[in-house]
Design an enzyme around this catalytic site. Structure first.
Site, PDB file in Angstrom:
ATOM      1  N   GLU A 273      -1.100  -5.399   8.530  1.00 58.24           N
ATOM      2  CA  GLU A 273      -0.328  -4.795   9.617  1.00 58.24           C
ATOM      3  C   GLU A 273      -1.036  -4.992  10.954  1.00 58.24           C
ATOM      4  O   GLU A 273      -2.265  -5.010  11.013  1.00 58.24           O
ATOM      5  CB  GLU A 273      -0.194  -3.279   9.380  1.00 58.24           C
ATOM      6  CG  GLU A 273       0.578  -2.917   8.142  1.00 58.24           C
ATOM      7  CD  GLU A 273       0.709  -1.395   7.939  1.00 58.24           C
ATOM      8  OE1 GLU A 273       0.358  -0.616   8.855  1.00 58.24           O
ATOM      9  OE2 GLU A 273       1.177  -1.001   6.852  1.00 58.24           O
TER      10      GLU A 273
ATOM     11  N   ASP B   3       0.836  -1.211   0.000  1.00 61.66           N
ATOM     12  CA  ASP B   3       0.000   0.000   0.000  1.00 61.66           C
ATOM     13  C   ASP B   3       0.870   1.259   0.000  1.00 61.66           C
ATOM     14  O   ASP B   3       0.354   2.371  -0.081  1.00 61.66           O
ATOM     15  CB  ASP B   3      -1.020  -0.016   1.148  1.00 61.66           C
ATOM     16  CG  ASP B   3      -0.375   0.006   2.516  1.00 61.66           C
ATOM     17  OD1 ASP B   3       0.863  -0.078   2.613  1.00 61.66           O
ATOM     18  OD2 ASP B   3      -1.130   0.095   3.516  1.00 61.66           O
ATOM     19  N   SER B   4       2.199   1.071   0.046  1.00 61.18           N
ATOM     20  CA  SER B   4       3.104   2.214  -0.170  1.00 61.18           C
ATOM     21  C   SER B   4       2.847   2.826  -1.544  1.00 61.18           C
ATOM     22  O   SER B   4       3.277   3.938  -1.828  1.00 61.18           O
ATOM     23  CB  SER B   4       4.577   1.776  -0.057  1.00 61.18           C
ATOM     24  OG  SER B   4       4.852   0.728  -0.966  1.00 61.18           O
TER      25      SER B   4
ATOM     26  N   GLU C 155       9.396  -4.214  10.526  1.00 61.48           N
ATOM     27  CA  GLU C 155       9.799  -2.916   9.942  1.00 61.48           C
ATOM     28  C   GLU C 155      10.372  -1.989  11.009  1.00 61.48           C
ATOM     29  O   GLU C 155       9.737  -1.728  12.042  1.00 61.48           O
ATOM     30  CB  GLU C 155       8.589  -2.247   9.247  1.00 61.48           C
ATOM     31  CG  GLU C 155       8.965  -0.888   8.662  1.00 61.48           C
ATOM     32  CD  GLU C 155       7.984  -0.338   7.632  1.00 61.48           C
ATOM     33  OE1 GLU C 155       7.036  -1.060   7.248  1.00 61.48           O
ATOM     34  OE2 GLU C 155       8.181   0.812   7.205  1.00 61.48           O
TER      35      GLU C 155
ATOM     36  N   ASP D 208      -1.329  -6.298  -0.407  1.00 65.24           N
ATOM     37  CA  ASP D 208      -1.275  -5.643   0.902  1.00 65.24           C
ATOM     38  C   ASP D 208      -2.666  -5.114   1.246  1.00 65.24           C
ATOM     39  O   ASP D 208      -3.219  -4.271   0.510  1.00 65.24           O
ATOM     40  CB  ASP D 208      -0.281  -4.478   0.793  1.00 65.24           C
ATOM     41  CG  ASP D 208       0.331  -4.093   2.113  1.00 65.24           C
ATOM     42  OD1 ASP D 208       0.081  -4.783   3.126  1.00 65.24           O
ATOM     43  OD2 ASP D 208       1.095  -3.114   2.132  1.00 65.24           O
TER      44      ASP D 208
HETATM   45  O1  KIV Z   1       3.542  -1.112   1.565  1.00 66.02           O
HETATM   46  C1  KIV Z   1       4.705  -1.496   1.534  1.00 66.02           C
HETATM   47  O2  KIV Z   1       5.454  -1.249   0.565  1.00 66.02           O
HETATM   48  C2  KIV Z   1       5.197  -2.271   2.662  1.00 66.02           C
HETATM   49  C3  KIV Z   1       6.663  -2.536   2.736  1.00 66.02           C
HETATM   50  C4  KIV Z   1       7.328  -1.363   3.322  1.00 66.02           C
HETATM   51  C5  KIV Z   1       6.965  -3.772   3.506  1.00 66.02           C
HETATM   52  O3  KIV Z   1       4.448  -2.642   3.512  1.00 66.02           O
END
Ligand code: KIV
Length: 272
Positions: free
Chosen positions: A118, A47-48, A185, A86
């Site tokens: 998460e 989700d980044s 993380e 994610d």
């Molecule tokens: O969303 C993302 O890219 C992540 C990574 C930082 C592990 O969760």
């Protein structure tokens, strides 16, 4: 011989034989293909993408539909690696049913092999429900960007004894709930080493030092695509923003001064 990860079960086999697990993020088919060909085990549609692809200020606004759209694109580019979707903010925290339905969308609509979510021990019952539905889940503890506000911002977690103990407890709870791996993380390297050695489940670190069972980075950080963002934990292996900037400026110059296109880039003669 190196172990090829064909199912999430192979991640534990890699841990047992002390082979590092490699994961990177991708948000489209082009990067999915490039990263796949580099030989990673897992491609995370993180989700980044909210920040690096969609221009949001955080991961919080990212929706399930946006994640599915990008996961489908990545999946189209990937032949070998396992693609992980994610779960975005509030797509799983509200309840088991919603979590299972949303996690299932990554498998049914986008062809993902697993999902990531998460949260610590508090999220373990929801993670267990998703696993019970037959969906492999990767947990994510330490600095959890979706709730960074509650954690005092984007800060290293687990520096004092109390929060380190909480993170160890979280890791145990998520492993017991059926997580097939855990992302750690931004936690101290020695805490990551302790957590990794206490668990059968593999750990995948980002800003968690060298002792995790694998490593993940956001591909944009590794490639230097975000010139003004250079976190301590992310090694820049290239400066692609610079290369792209130069190429784009050269195109503008050449169109302006008439040196592009030439006959080489045109169809038929240039004069009659
Ligand atoms: O969303 C993302 O890219 C992540 C990574 C930082 C592990 O969760």
């Amino acid at each position: 011989m190196a172990i090829t990860v064909k199912t999430v079960g192979d991640l534990a086999t890699k841990k047992k034989s002390a082979e590092k697990i490699i994961m990177l993020t991708a948000h489209d088919a082009v990067f999915g293909a490039l990263i796949d060909q580099a030989g990673v085990d897992l491609i995370l549609v993180g989700d980044s993408l909210g920040m690096v692809a969609l221009g949001y200020e955080s991961t919080v606004p990212v929706t399930m539909d946006e994640m599915i759209h990008h996961a489908k694109a990545v999946r189209r580019g990937v032949k070998q690696a396992l693609v992980v979707g994610d779960l975005p903010f509030l797509s799983y925290q509200v309840g088991e049913k919603e979590a299972v339905v949303n996690a299932g969308r990554f498998l049914k609509e986008a062809g993902c092999a697993a999902v990531k979510l998460e949260g610590g021990a508090e999220i373990a019952p929801i993670l267990a429900a998703v696993v019970r539905a037959g969906i492999p889940v990767i947990g994510h503890i330490g600095l959890t960007p979706q709730t960074a506000g509650q954690l005092g911002g984007f800060k290293v977690q687990g520096r004092d004894a109390e929060s380190a103990a909480r993170l160890s407890h979280d890791a145990q709870a998520l492993a017991a709930a059926g997580a097939c791996a855990l992302v750690l993380e931004c936690i101290p390297a020695l805490l990551a080493r302790r957590i990794s050695s206490e668990l059968q489940v593999p750990t995948i670190g980002i800003g968690a030092g060298p002792y995790c069972d694998g490593q993940v980075l956001v591909t944009h950080d590794l490639l230097g695509l975000l010139p003004h963002f250079d976190p301590k934990f992310a090694k820049q292996y290239a400066s692609l923003a610079e290369v792209a900037g130069e190429a784009l400026a050269a195109f503008c110059r050449e169109v302006e001064n008439g040196t592009f296109p030439t006959a080489e880039h045109s169809f038929g003669p240039l004069t009659d």
